[in-house]
Design a protein around this motif. Sequence first.
Motif, PDB file in Angstrom:
ATOM      1  N   PHE A 169       0.688  -1.197   0.139  1.00 20.87           N
ATOM      2  CA  PHE A 169      -0.111   0.007   0.027  1.00 20.87           C
ATOM      3  C   PHE A 169       0.840   1.153   0.285  1.00 20.87           C
ATOM      4  O   PHE A 169       0.749   2.046   0.958  1.00 20.87           O
ATOM      5  N   PRO A 170       1.673   1.423  -0.871  1.00 17.03           N
ATOM      6  CA  PRO A 170       2.593   2.699  -1.129  1.00 17.03           C
ATOM      7  C   PRO A 170       1.938   3.898  -1.214  1.00 17.03           C
ATOM      8  O   PRO A 170       2.604   4.809  -0.924  1.00 17.03           O
ATOM      9  N   ASP A 171       0.845   4.010  -1.522  1.00 16.67           N
ATOM     10  CA  ASP A 171       0.071   5.264  -1.631  1.00 16.67           C
ATOM     11  C   ASP A 171      -0.385   5.679  -0.174  1.00 16.67           C
ATOM     12  O   ASP A 171      -0.814   6.817  -0.073  1.00 16.67           O
ATOM     13  N   SER A 172      -0.329   4.852   0.966  1.00 12.53           N
ATOM     14  CA  SER A 172      -0.667   5.238   2.124  1.00 12.53           C
ATOM     15  C   SER A 172       0.386   5.566   2.929  1.00 12.53           C
ATOM     16  O   SER A 172       1.454   4.895   2.806  1.00 12.53           O
ATOM     17  N   LYS A 173       0.309   6.376   3.908  1.00  8.04           N
ATOM     18  CA  LYS A 173       1.681   7.001   4.370  1.00  8.04           C
ATOM     19  C   LYS A 173       1.747   6.722   5.981  1.00  8.04           C
ATOM     20  O   LYS A 173       0.686   6.630   6.587  1.00  8.04           O
TER      21      LYS A 173
END
Length: 282
Positions: free
Chosen positions: A231-235
């Motif tokens: 989930f690279p778009d969640s930080k």
Amino acid sequence: MKENNRVLFVGNGIAMQMGIAEKWDTIIKDIAEDYGVKLFPDTNNYLPNNMQIVIATNDNVDKAMAEFCEKLKAISLTDEQKIFGKKILSLPFDKIITTNYTYELEKSVKNNKLFRCTNPKDFRYERSDMTLFGYIPINKNKKVWHIHGHACACNSVIIGHYYYGKLLSKIQQYISSNMKTWIANQKYGREHKIVSWVDSFLTDDVYMFGFGMDLCELDIWWLVCCKKRHFPDSKIYFYVPKWELAENNSRRLLMNAYGIIIREVECENYSDFYNIILDELS
């Protein structure tokens, strides 16, 4: 790209700021004295806390935690301490993850002596597993997950190799059974159903403060790695006083590798630190 939902992640730092908790090295030292175990700081300090507790109790971790939880259950809050807890609860987060066994947030707004977990309805997993699913409702919309256990249920407390390993195994099994659904939801822009704190940690933007990201927190570090991979778009945003993490600090280097966004706060002390964070996040 759609805006991610957000979750707040807090740890022992908020309990220390309220004056109801000690640092873990102090707790471990006190437990070792109770068990008549001699500690060697030059040796022990190289070990993560979840290994130090094994030495300090001579591997009587279960008994020590039962005794420790009795002390934690007796904690009460003054009106002044409740103010700080209410400020955290007033932040615009419907979901709060905490590693604390104590109920400083809940006791800021409720006078309960005992807090019982609520489980999500209509799901296929074991309802009695409070470490993954059980949460305490603050109100109709806000919930708190105690992911490392509850003082009111000493057998739920996560400390020491054995219990960290069991928790990580549960997390891995849960993720494995849900990954295809999460990836499909992500692909087609569908909302993820939040059943466990694990769902929220992976798919939401995580805002951390009062939590040291100690290297002993192997469940959290593993999830950080999993989040980056899938989930690279969640930080993850990690708030820390500017004077706390040196450039060559091992935690900083590991957080950099995993893409955690470190928000360094210019402040004089921890009181200033929390005031600045609360103002910013509100």
